[in-house]
Design an enzyme around this catalytic site. Sequence first.
Site, PDB file in Angstrom:
ATOM      1  N   GLY A 189       0.828  -1.207   0.000  1.00  0.00           N
ATOM      2  CA  GLY A 189       0.000   0.000   0.000  1.00  0.00           C
ATOM      3  C   GLY A 189       0.861   1.257   0.000  1.00  0.00           C
ATOM      4  N   GLY A 194       1.582   4.255   4.106  1.00  0.00           N
ATOM      5  CA  GLY A 194       2.750   3.661   3.452  1.00  0.00           C
ATOM      6  C   GLY A 194       3.815   4.705   3.167  1.00  0.00           C
ATOM      7  N   LEU A 195       3.392   5.867   2.668  1.00  0.00           N
ATOM      8  CA  LEU A 195       4.368   6.900   2.297  1.00  0.00           C
ATOM      9  C   LEU A 195       4.974   7.575   3.527  1.00  0.00           C
ATOM     10  CD1 LEU A 195       2.487   8.349  -0.777  1.00  0.00           C
ATOM     11  CD2 LEU A 195       4.652   7.099  -0.815  1.00  0.00           C
ATOM     12  N   ALA A 278      -0.435  -1.805   4.887  1.00  0.00           N
ATOM     13  CA  ALA A 278      -1.088  -0.485   5.054  1.00  0.00           C
ATOM     14  C   ALA A 278      -2.017  -0.248   3.876  1.00  0.00           C
ATOM     15  CB  ALA A 278      -0.026   0.606   5.147  1.00  0.00           C
ATOM     16  N   HIS A 453       6.750  39.416   3.192  1.00  0.00           N
ATOM     17  CA  HIS A 453       7.928  38.997   2.433  1.00  0.00           C
ATOM     18  C   HIS A 453       9.132  38.926   3.365  1.00  0.00           C
ATOM     19  CE1 HIS A 453      10.762  38.585  -0.852  1.00  0.00           C
ATOM     20  NE2 HIS A 453      11.506  39.519  -0.283  1.00  0.00           N
TER      21      HIS A 453
HETATM   22  P1  NAD Z   1      -4.991   4.699   2.119  1.00  0.00           P
HETATM   23  O1  NAD Z   1      -6.350   4.473   1.605  1.00  0.00           O
HETATM   24  O2  NAD Z   1      -4.432   6.061   2.166  1.00  0.00           O
HETATM   25  O3  NAD Z   1      -3.946   3.848   1.262  1.00  0.00           O
HETATM   26  C1  NAD Z   1      -4.055   2.478   1.094  1.00  0.00           C
HETATM   27  C2  NAD Z   1      -3.365   2.131  -0.197  1.00  0.00           C
HETATM   28  O4  NAD Z   1      -3.292   0.731  -0.288  1.00  0.00           O
HETATM   29  C3  NAD Z   1      -4.119   2.635  -1.425  1.00  0.00           C
HETATM   30  O5  NAD Z   1      -3.249   3.315  -2.270  1.00  0.00           O
HETATM   31  C4  NAD Z   1      -4.655   1.357  -2.053  1.00  0.00           C
HETATM   32  O6  NAD Z   1      -4.761   1.433  -3.444  1.00  0.00           O
HETATM   33  C5  NAD Z   1      -3.627   0.354  -1.606  1.00  0.00           C
HETATM   34  N1  NAD Z   1      -4.093  -1.028  -1.565  1.00  0.00           N
HETATM   35  C6  NAD Z   1      -5.291  -1.482  -1.158  1.00  0.00           C
HETATM   36  N2  NAD Z   1      -5.318  -2.824  -1.226  1.00  0.00           N
HETATM   37  C7  NAD Z   1      -4.103  -3.219  -1.693  1.00  0.00           C
HETATM   38  C8  NAD Z   1      -3.519  -4.475  -1.972  1.00  0.00           C
HETATM   39  N3  NAD Z   1      -4.186  -5.607  -1.790  1.00  0.00           N
HETATM   40  N4  NAD Z   1      -2.231  -4.506  -2.439  1.00  0.00           N
HETATM   41  C9  NAD Z   1      -1.550  -3.349  -2.626  1.00  0.00           C
HETATM   42  N5  NAD Z   1      -2.066  -2.132  -2.377  1.00  0.00           N
HETATM   43  C10 NAD Z   1      -3.323  -2.070  -1.903  1.00  0.00           C
HETATM   44  O7  NAD Z   1      -4.970   3.990   3.542  1.00  0.00           O
HETATM   45  P2  NAD Z   1      -3.827   3.931   4.646  1.00  0.00           P
HETATM   46  O8  NAD Z   1      -2.558   4.480   4.127  1.00  0.00           O
HETATM   47  O9  NAD Z   1      -3.877   2.563   5.214  1.00  0.00           O
HETATM   48  O10 NAD Z   1      -4.391   4.958   5.720  1.00  0.00           O
HETATM   49  C11 NAD Z   1      -5.657   4.689   6.363  1.00  0.00           C
HETATM   50  C12 NAD Z   1      -6.376   5.949   6.689  1.00  0.00           C
HETATM   51  O11 NAD Z   1      -5.686   6.670   7.690  1.00  0.00           O
HETATM   52  C13 NAD Z   1      -6.522   6.836   5.490  1.00  0.00           C
HETATM   53  O12 NAD Z   1      -7.887   6.926   5.167  1.00  0.00           O
HETATM   54  C14 NAD Z   1      -6.025   8.168   5.903  1.00  0.00           C
HETATM   55  O13 NAD Z   1      -6.979   9.157   5.729  1.00  0.00           O
HETATM   56  C15 NAD Z   1      -5.700   8.040   7.377  1.00  0.00           C
HETATM   57  N6  NAD Z   1      -4.356   8.607   7.549  1.00  0.00           N
HETATM   58  C16 NAD Z   1      -4.204   9.941   7.361  1.00  0.00           C
HETATM   59  C17 NAD Z   1      -2.965  10.507   7.458  1.00  0.00           C
HETATM   60  C18 NAD Z   1      -2.815  11.968   7.217  1.00  0.00           C
HETATM   61  O14 NAD Z   1      -3.804  12.676   7.254  1.00  0.00           O
HETATM   62  N7  NAD Z   1      -1.620  12.468   6.986  1.00  0.00           N
HETATM   63  C19 NAD Z   1      -1.863   9.723   7.751  1.00  0.00           C
HETATM   64  C20 NAD Z   1      -2.040   8.364   7.918  1.00  0.00           C
HETATM   65  C21 NAD Z   1      -3.314   7.820   7.821  1.00  0.00           C
END
Ligand code: NAD
EC number: 1.8.1.4
Length: 477
Positions: A189, A194-195, A278, A453
Amino acid sequence: MAKSFDVVVIGAGPAGYVAAIRCAQLGLKTACIDDWRDETGRSSLGGTCLNAGCIPSKALLESSERYLQTKSGLEDYGIVASGVKLDLARMQARKTKIVQTLTQGIAGLFRTNRITALAGRGQLVDSGRVAFTPHDADQAEEVTAQHIILASGSRPVTLGAAPVDGDLVVDSSGALAFSEVPKRLGIIGAGVIGLELGSVWRRLGSEVVLLEAQTEFLSMADADLAGQALKIFTRQGLDIRLGCRVTGIKTARRQVQITYQNAEDAAEELKVDRLVVAVGRRPNTDGLAAPGARLQLDEKGYVDIDEHCRTNLPNVYAIGDVVRGPMLAHKGSEEGVAVAERIAGQPGHIDYDLIPSVLYTHPEMAWVGRTEAAIQAAGVECRVGTFPFAASGRALAVGESEGVVKIVADAKTDRILGVHILGPGASELIAEAVVAMSFGASSEDLARTVHAHPTLAEAVHEAALAVDKRAIHIRNR
Ligand code: NAD
Ligand code: FAD
């Protein structure tokens, strides 16, 4: 005898605890039931966000960025640092201390607002009753309330092909608590978690591979900015593989072997020392309501609510991650305030079109409103202004000149429809856009607003000017 309240909230995450505080401010006798316990077994308010989400992740993002900068990013500033060492135990201890300060802060706020904190599980029995089972008790007590707010939050989605074992294969909570830096880290993910967590461990030295199912990177964000971000993150060493479907994992000799189908549908293998799953989060509704309560869920398993967060049961509301909409702390908190105000007979209100999203990578990415593609798909003509941070004096002085501000405005009315920022301080800069859009601002309004500025916010000002092709510090096209 049953405990009796005006309002009982189930869940003390940013949705529930904020709802409870606002209810108490409005003179309502309030209790909040929460079952979170920290690693020592003590109850800890604040839910996912404070205990295992927003706050610990940002603590590690900050520490890891400072480590990387100090280790290899200061020469350009004329600073030579040598002998820089990582003390991960101390980094983790700092994270834990910040979490404790904030969770204990919520406990303090509950005390000053005279909110009864009930540590244990709550279950909705009907419109006026909750069964409360204190931690370590077998028997539930009855708690009665005029109004009940469900704020039970969410938990990670699990993958059949990659079951979490809490050791080599972990979810986001596990990835926040590693006691050593994995040499090779796999993440399923490439979404927000993930990022962000991939960035933390990459900065601390891991080789990080992200396997993402979608072929488009950050599909919810502006495509131009997502494209730029992908290049930057790849340069930072995040190996982001799009269009990948994990088919299975095997663990042996402290390693995880992942098999997956790549974007060309060919079978591939990857060996890592730790794997993070994730792939999204799902609402916590298991056991939230007794079957007899007949609480209605929607087709995706969220508590079904109307536009005022009312469930199908009279005087029962639901807010935060357990209901539809983005799973963001600030969205849940605003719902908590709005519901509390409605219960008190006031008009609570949220503009769901103006909830900002932030990705806390380096550089950060933040946006509010609609993307250019979504606006065009809706048949609305728009004008776009962009301004690169490379042309900002402050960004150059800070040493962070990657990224851009992009403003999309209605071509006829000039009203701002979306603001997208990739660059330094994007998480803070986006607030100006949210305020402007909340007041229905046009790009001309922002263009005529004086910005100090030299600041990073000048990039927002210049992007607004660029909508009308009159940016000063770039060539207007
Ligand atoms: P996300 O929905 O952001 O990302 C999940 C990713 O996993 C998606 O890109 C999806 O396409 C991918 N994915 C799904 N199933 C997969 C599979 N079987 N194999 C490979 N990739 C797959 O969800 P997350 O990163 O788990 O975060 C969960 C929630 O927590 C999010 O809704 C987010 O809003 C919240 N969160 C927010 C922040 C922030 O606001 N900065 C930070 C962390 C989490
Ligand atoms: P939660 O915070 O999940 O709280 C619900 C609480 O209710 C929990 O304490 C739970 O144990 C308790 N509970 C559940 N059921 C019961 C029951 N039956 N009885 C008693 N108690 C119960 N969002 C952002 O906006 N910005 C970020 O930077 C950000 N970073 C994140 C990083 C990570 C790693 C993760 C996992 C999430 C992140 N999020 C972020 C998302 C954010 O954490 C959630 O959107 C937010 O916590 C949701 O708040 P909530 O109050 O609805 O639920």
